[in-house]
Design a protein around this motif. Structure first.
Motif, mmCIF file in Angstrom:
data_model
loop_
_atom_site.group_PDB
_atom_site.id
_atom_site.type_symbol
_atom_site.label_atom_id
_atom_site.label_comp_id
_atom_site.label_asym_id
_atom_site.label_seq_id
_atom_site.Cartn_x
_atom_site.Cartn_y
_atom_site.Cartn_z
ATOM 1 N N GLN A 60 -72.951 -8.737 -2.195
ATOM 2 C CA GLN A 60 -71.945 -9.316 -1.296
ATOM 3 C C GLN A 60 -71.621 -8.350 -0.155
ATOM 4 O OE1 GLN A 60 -68.400 -10.595 -3.299
ATOM 5 N NE2 GLN A 60 -67.416 -11.364 -1.432
ATOM 6 N N ARG A 61 -71.517 -7.070 -0.487
ATOM 7 C CA ARG A 61 -71.216 -6.080 0.549
ATOM 8 C C ARG A 61 -72.332 -5.997 1.578
ATOM 9 N NH1 ARG A 61 -72.294 -1.165 2.200
ATOM 10 N NH2 ARG A 61 -73.956 -0.914 0.671
ATOM 11 N N LEU A 62 -73.583 -6.006 1.111
ATOM 12 C CA LEU A 62 -74.730 -5.936 2.023
ATOM 13 C C LEU A 62 -74.808 -7.170 2.905
ATOM 14 C CD1 LEU A 62 -77.401 -4.460 -0.436
ATOM 15 C CD2 LEU A 62 -76.328 -3.285 1.485
ATOM 16 N N GLU A 63 -74.518 -8.339 2.349
ATOM 17 C CA GLU A 63 -74.550 -9.556 3.149
ATOM 18 C C GLU A 63 -73.480 -9.526 4.237
ATOM 19 O OE1 GLU A 63 -74.116 -12.544 0.173
ATOM 20 O OE2 GLU A 63 -76.286 -12.772 -0.153
ATOM 21 N N GLU A 64 -72.283 -9.010 3.902
ATOM 22 C CA GLU A 64 -71.234 -8.888 4.913
ATOM 23 C C GLU A 64 -71.621 -7.889 5.999
ATOM 24 O OE1 GLU A 64 -67.785 -7.782 2.737
ATOM 25 O OE2 GLU A 64 -67.449 -9.788 1.882
ATOM 26 N N GLN A 65 -72.271 -6.808 5.583
ATOM 27 C CA GLN A 65 -72.694 -5.800 6.553
ATOM 28 C C GLN A 65 -73.733 -6.363 7.519
ATOM 29 O OE1 GLN A 65 -73.549 -2.078 4.709
ATOM 30 N NE2 GLN A 65 -74.391 -1.151 6.558
ATOM 31 N N LEU A 66 -74.652 -7.176 6.993
ATOM 32 C CA LEU A 66 -75.671 -7.787 7.851
ATOM 33 C C LEU A 66 -75.067 -8.852 8.763
ATOM 34 C CD1 LEU A 66 -78.693 -8.090 5.403
ATOM 35 C CD2 LEU A 66 -78.503 -6.619 7.405
ATOM 36 N N ASP A 72 -79.680 -3.969 11.034
ATOM 37 C CA ASP A 72 -79.658 -2.829 10.113
ATOM 38 C C ASP A 72 -80.852 -2.942 9.163
ATOM 39 O OD1 ASP A 72 -79.158 -0.871 8.229
ATOM 40 O OD2 ASP A 72 -76.993 -1.133 8.342
ATOM 41 N N TYR A 73 -81.918 -2.232 9.491
ATOM 42 C CA TYR A 73 -83.183 -2.342 8.757
ATOM 43 C C TYR A 73 -83.018 -1.936 7.291
ATOM 44 C CZ TYR A 73 -88.242 -1.926 7.930
ATOM 45 O OH TYR A 73 -89.509 -2.074 7.449
ATOM 46 N N ASN A 74 -82.381 -0.805 7.051
ATOM 47 C CA ASN A 74 -82.225 -0.308 5.679
ATOM 48 C C ASN A 74 -81.363 -1.244 4.839
ATOM 49 O OD1 ASN A 74 -83.772 2.013 6.111
ATOM 50 N ND2 ASN A 74 -82.018 3.103 6.966
ATOM 51 N N CYS A 75 -80.393 -1.875 5.475
ATOM 52 C CA CYS A 75 -79.542 -2.816 4.755
ATOM 53 C C CYS A 75 -80.357 -4.017 4.281
ATOM 54 C CB CYS A 75 -78.391 -3.253 5.652
ATOM 55 S SG CYS A 75 -77.123 -4.192 4.796
ATOM 56 N N HIS A 76 -81.270 -4.498 5.121
ATOM 57 C CA HIS A 76 -82.167 -5.590 4.717
ATOM 58 C C HIS A 76 -82.990 -5.183 3.494
ATOM 59 C CE1 HIS A 76 -81.698 -8.665 7.820
ATOM 60 N NE2 HIS A 76 -81.558 -7.702 8.714
ATOM 61 N N LEU A 77 -83.540 -3.975 3.527
ATOM 62 C CA LEU A 77 -84.370 -3.508 2.410
ATOM 63 C C LEU A 77 -83.565 -3.440 1.113
ATOM 64 C CD1 LEU A 77 -86.467 -0.622 4.034
ATOM 65 C CD2 LEU A 77 -87.192 -2.957 3.528
ATOM 66 N N ASP A 78 -82.366 -2.892 1.199
ATOM 67 C CA ASP A 78 -81.535 -2.771 -0.011
ATOM 68 C C ASP A 78 -81.178 -4.145 -0.577
ATOM 69 O OD1 ASP A 78 -81.651 -0.064 0.320
ATOM 70 O OD2 ASP A 78 -79.700 0.086 1.334
ATOM 71 N N LEU A 79 -80.867 -5.089 0.301
ATOM 72 C CA LEU A 79 -80.501 -6.431 -0.158
ATOM 73 C C LEU A 79 -81.682 -7.104 -0.855
ATOM 74 C CD1 LEU A 79 -78.493 -8.756 -0.304
ATOM 75 C CD2 LEU A 79 -79.250 -9.462 1.981
ATOM 76 N N ILE A 80 -82.864 -7.015 -0.254
ATOM 77 C CA ILE A 80 -84.052 -7.637 -0.849
ATOM 78 C C ILE A 80 -84.358 -7.013 -2.209
ATOM 79 C CG2 ILE A 80 -86.557 -7.832 -0.589
ATOM 80 C CD1 ILE A 80 -86.070 -8.204 2.418
ATOM 81 N N LYS A 81 -84.208 -5.720 -2.310
ATOM 82 C CA LYS A 81 -84.486 -5.034 -3.578
ATOM 83 C C LYS A 81 -83.544 -5.504 -4.683
ATOM 84 C CE LYS A 81 -84.797 -0.386 -5.566
ATOM 85 N NZ LYS A 81 -84.643 1.071 -5.294
ATOM 86 N N LEU A 82 -82.262 -5.609 -4.357
ATOM 87 C CA LEU A 82 -81.281 -6.050 -5.353
ATOM 88 C C LEU A 82 -81.495 -7.503 -5.754
ATOM 89 C CD1 LEU A 82 -77.855 -4.444 -4.336
ATOM 90 C CD2 LEU A 82 -79.104 -4.160 -6.476
ATOM 91 N N LEU A 83 -81.759 -8.375 -4.771
ATOM 92 C CA LEU A 83 -81.972 -9.788 -5.083
ATOM 93 C C LEU A 83 -83.204 -9.981 -5.947
ATOM 94 C CD1 LEU A 83 -81.115 -11.415 -1.627
ATOM 95 C CD2 LEU A 83 -79.759 -11.524 -3.726
ATOM 96 N N ARG A 84 -84.242 -9.212 -5.694
ATOM 97 C CA ARG A 84 -85.454 -9.317 -6.525
ATOM 98 C C ARG A 84 -85.180 -8.811 -7.935
ATOM 99 N NH1 ARG A 84 -91.043 -6.721 -6.821
ATOM 100 N NH2 ARG A 84 -92.441 -8.514 -6.921
ATOM 101 N N GLN A 85 -84.366 -7.781 -8.025
ATOM 102 C CA GLN A 85 -84.029 -7.235 -9.336
ATOM 103 C C GLN A 85 -83.201 -8.230 -10.152
ATOM 104 O OE1 GLN A 85 -82.240 -3.339 -9.141
ATOM 105 N NE2 GLN A 85 -81.261 -3.557 -11.134
ATOM 106 N N GLU A 86 -82.290 -8.966 -9.475
ATOM 107 C CA GLU A 86 -81.434 -9.925 -10.151
ATOM 108 C C GLU A 86 -82.109 -11.280 -10.364
ATOM 109 O OE1 GLU A 86 -78.200 -9.468 -11.383
ATOM 110 O OE2 GLU A 86 -78.862 -7.395 -11.113
#
Length: 937
Positions: A60-66, A72-86
């Motif tokens: 949720q925090r990453l989506e708000e940041q985007l 924000d390139y790194n924010c996209h990467l972190d979000l994709i990683k978490l969504l794939r993990q979940e």
């Protein structure tokens, strides 16, 4: 073909099934993960729930940041990683889609995305979506692994109508794209041959049966396809060519033709030439830019367009954020290949990778115009450029000018009015307003102080539209923006009037120029007189002469007043400086009078030697001067001053004096200037350093063999904080410069080349860049307690930090400033947006792209009237004046010396401002005479 398709599908089924098993994610039932989970207890279950909640909050925090900053390139990467993990497949697909619209995706991201989509694609409609995704993936970068995955996935659909031909088409496109890849191309060729061999197996007749003519024809055709693939592959320089050639010999029933052998040997020779570059790439560390550039230069000399394109693509895959590399590649495509689809694709990828680089956008607009792209597409691209987030105000001026040039070339000026002309005028007006509002609000400047866009607009109106009235209105607006004081602006307008206006307006412009110009009024006066001499009447000439004389008289009067004021200020400064010096001399004289002592003959002789008043002679003193030609006393740079050059009489019973006796016995430090190349000058060391030779030897031995370390001591035997380190070899001295600012006993040690500044007065030592560095940040407002590690922790969240430098003073104390270097401009730009205004330990920091102001160099050729009265100033080195860098000449003697004469230590002596008598040669006096003279004062 239907038989072949069915057989080929059966032959490929096992491989496809095996590939699908490999793609199963962790935790699927097939992987046995459920049975492992059943063995967990309730505690592990609780931990999993807590972790899941934390991940949901982070998502949720990453989506708000985007939503605030979509770039924000790194924010996209972190979000994709978490969504794939979940396992959030719907959100994951949407997140990947958004990122791919803004940025080209790397090979790893694409492969993960493709594998996830392949697992979920079961129906034919879903397979088509996967094909579309593959088509997007191969356009971002040239990646052999993605092409191979694409070809292998297409084999699973050969049972459909036209399936075999589709697989062949994908393989052929893959070979065109990466078939020349020296290290990875072989895998594609072999996969293609295996596919054709599988079809050949299905076309074989049953054992014991006679093939029909159709079957025989199909067999021959299939054998020809495989043979052709072998021949094509053997003509290309690829690794393991020998194994492919041996396989071809075993497969072929006929002798290999001479032409194939000849092509194979030629490819082998070419492979040998490529191997050094490939080996350099394998051994180099990322990003391997220098190695790729050498490889590109090699291929450019060879001149094969396909190989040049491939090596550029390989380099860009690992250096996608290097604007210069994209610029060189696009320039090659624009000038050599000129293939529309290829050129435009490369330009599009360039601006998606480096959107902050205005030069790439300009080249993109030119390429689209060159290939006659629709006007609406070009306009849309220009709007994207305006939103790209350039880091300089001048960048917006450049992109606007490029777009306006394009619009101007669309206009047919033979017509009095047209839609294109109105669009051009509207764009000019919008550009002026955009720079005034948007750019000036962001950068506090418009980026166009000379109003070049308005000047070009005026030229278009005057020369192409014959509308001088509009041009005059524009120039009037230009002059009201602070440009009326510049002669070149008036002359630019005058030339436009001269070419497209009339004499009356030319005369009017020059009269205004004479009145307003403040930088070069003589020039505009001369132009006005020239105009009247050629075209004016007597009345015009008289008016011009009167106008120019009045103006120049006023200008000369203003300049004289300014010069007098400057001279008066300089004289005041000189008098104040003289008063301060006299006060200091009187204060020191009064202190030394209490400690007056009679020096013995040895002491007096030593003092006279030290002041340089008598010729050098051998003395029974423990300290003596060297007598070699070409040598100079480096200790003369910094000594203590006072009544007698010392602070008091020797006290044999004082423990400190006893400890320094050995130092006092040492001769003065000599330095041979011929050894400057193997010597470094070390300064800013602690005065309390016990054994400088041994201490410094520990630090400099790693650079090379140390020949000698020569520390400099005062007359009392105390260490003065600097020394000379001489090496055996020049490369060791160069290596020692890397130790500059290394902390030694709590102070940053300064290491610089050993250069005689009397012979090289312009020599400066400054190791840091003074120009704009787009990959480096300047941070101010930091708390003094902030460490390098703490700052790195803050900065690394926005990119890979290469280096951090905390700015300190000479004592090593922090100044609250820092320079942070990132790997590329993109990361630095993101960091500025994120960190500017951030609070660090209750301090609000300011962050900007590093752009130090120009270093002002002293003008050694001052000839102004004011300089005749100014106190001559010392021209110091890059680190400024040292604390103990004092003049060795007594002040009483300074007031009698000739101004302009340099002392031995390189300091200019003060010139008497009030003396009217010519200077006399000073009488040689002993140290006692100096003392008596100063005490009388």
């Amino acid at each position: 073909h239907k038989m072949a398709a069915a057989g080929a599908e059966a032959a490929a089924a096992a491989a496809v099934a095996e590939e699908e098993k490999k793609r199963l994610p962790e935790g699927d039932p097939e992987s046995g993960a459920d049975s492992e989970e059943d063995e967990g207890d309730s505690d592990s279950s609780g931990d999993g729930e807590d972790e899941e909640k934390e991940n949901e909050a982070e998502i949720q925090r990453l989506e708000e940041q985007l939503s605030i900053n979509a770039f924000d390139y790194n924010c996209h990467l972190d979000l994709i990683k978490l969504l794939r993990q979940e396992g959030e497949l719907v959100k994951l697909r949407r997140a990947r889609q958004k990122m791919s619209e803004l940025f080209p995706l790397t090979e790893e991201i694409w492969l993960d995305w493709l594998k996830d989509e392949i697992k979920m694609a079961s129906e034919s409609s879903e397979r088509e979506k996967v094909y579309e995704l593959f088509e997007r993936a191969v356009k971002d970068y040239i990646c052999p692994e993605i092409w191979l995955e694409y070809a292998q996935y297409s084999i699973g659909g050969i049972g459909q109508e036209g399936g075999i031909e589709k697989v062949r088409s994908i393989f052929e496109r893959a070979l065109t794209a990466v078939g020349l890849h020296v290290t990875k191309g072989t895998a594609l060729w072999e996969a293609y041959r295996e596919f054709e061999n599988a079809i050949l197996e299905t076309a074989q007749p049953a054992p014991g049966s006679v093939p029909s003519p159709e079957q025989q024809q199909m067999l021959c055709s299939q054998l020809e396809k495989i043979d052709t693939l072998f021949r094509r592959q053997l003509g290309i320089p690829l690794l393991d060519m020998e194994a492919s050639y041996a396989e071809y010999e075993e497969w072929s029933e006929d002798p290999i033709p001479e032409t194939i052998i000849k092509n194979y040997k030629k490819a082998l020779q070419q492979l040998e030439k490529c191997k050094p570059y490939e080996e350099a790439l394998l051994g180099a560390e990322t990003p391997k830019l220098a190695e790729y550039q050498a490889y590109i230069d090699f291929e450019m000399k060879a001149g094969d367009p396909a190989r040049i394109q491939l090596i550029y693509e390989r380099a860009l895959a690992e250096n996608c954020l290097v604007p210069d590399l994209w610029a060189r590649y696009n320039q090659y495509l624009d000038r050599q290949l000129k293939v529309k689809e290829l050129v435009l694709s490369a330009h599009d990828r360039a601006v998606r990778n480096c959107p902050w680089t205005v030069g790439l956008w300009i080249r993109y607009l030119l390429a689209m115009e060159r290939h006659k792209v629709d006007h609406s597409v070009i306009s849309e691209t220009f709007e994207k450029a305006l939103n790209a987030g350039f880091i300089q105000a001048t960048d917006y001026v450049e992109i606007w000018q490029a777009y306006l040039d394009y619009l101007r070339r669309r206009v047919d000026f033979t017509q009095d009015s047209s839609k294109e002309l109105e669009e051009l005028r509207s764009a000019f007006a919008r550009a002026v307003e955009y720079l005034k509002q948007e750019v000036e609000e962001r950068f506090s400047e418009s980026g166009d102080p000379s109003c070049t866009i308005m000047q070009n607009w005026a030229r278009v109106e005057a020369r192409l539209c014959n509308n001088m009235q509009k041009a005059r209105e524009l120039w009037d607006n230009i002059m009201t923006k602070g440009n009326a004081k510049y002669a070149n602006m008036w002359l630019e307008y005058y030339n436009l009037e001269r070419a497209h206006g009339d004499t009356q307006h030319c005369r009017k412009a020059l009269h205004r120029a004479v009145q307003c110009t403040s930088d070069y009024p003589e020039h505009v006066c001369e132009v006005l007189l020239t105009l009247e001499r050629i075209e004016g009447t007597l009345e015009d000439w008289d008016a011009a002469v009167q106008k120019t004389e009045t103006r120049l008289a006023r200008v000369n009067e203003q300049r004289a007043k300014a010069a007098e004021k400057e001279a008066a200020l300089a004289k005041q400064e000189e008098e104040k400086a003289e008063q301060r010096k006299q006060a200091r001399a009187e204060k020191k004289a009064s202190k030394k009078a209490k400690k007056t002592r009679i020096g013995d003959k040895r002491k007096a002789d030593e003092e006279e030697d030290e002041w340089g008043q008598e010729e050098e002679a051998e003395q029974p003193s423990k300290r003596h001067k060297g007598d070699g030609d070409g040598l100079h006393l480096e200790e003369d740079m910094e000594v203590e001053t006072g009544l007698f050059g010392r602070s008091g009489p020797d006290k044999p019973d004082h423990p400190k004096e006893k400890a320094s006796t050995s130092r006092k016995d040492m001769p003065k430090v000599l330095h041979d200037s011929s050894k400057d190349s193997v010597t470094v000058f070390v300064s800013n060391l602690a005065y309390t350093m016990a054994d400088p030779e041994e201490k410094l030897k520990e630090h400099f031995e790693s650079c090379g063999e140390v020949a000698e370390i020569r520390p400099v001591f005062s007359n009392r035997g105390t260490f003065r904080g600097y020394c000379y380190v001489e090496f055996k070899e020049e490369k060791a001295a160069l290596q020692a410069l890397s130790l500059d600012r290394k902390v030694v006993e709590g102070r940053p040690m300064f290491v610089s080349p050993c250069v005689d500044k009397n012979k090289n007065p312009d020599f400066k030592v400054f190791r840091y860049s003074t120009t704009l560095e787009k990959h480096k940040l300047f941070i101010s407002g930091l708390p003094f307690s902030c460490t390098k590690e703490e700052l790195e922790e803050v900065c690394k969240a926005h990119g890979n930090v290469k280096d951090i430098r905390l700015v300190t003073n000479r004592a090593g104390k922090p100044k609250g400033l820092a320079y942070v270097e990132y790997e590329n401009e993109a990361q630095a730009s993101q960091a500025v947006l994120k960190m500017d205004g951030l609070t660090v330990k209750d301090h609000v920091i300011k962050v900007a792209i590093s752009n130090p102001p120009l270093r002002k160099l002293p003008d050694r050729a001052e000839t102004s009237r004011a300089s005749q009265f100014a106190v001559p100033r010392q021209i110091y080195g890059a680190r400024g004046k040292g604390r103990t860098q004092l003049s060795m000449m007594p002040r009483a003697l300074q007031r009698q010396s000739n101004p302009g004469v340099k002392a031995e230590n390189g300091m200019v002596q003060n010139s008497p401002a009030t003396s009217s008598k010519p200077p006399e040669d000073p009488k040689k006096m002993s140290n006692a005479d100096f003392a008596k003279m100063l005490l009388q004062k």
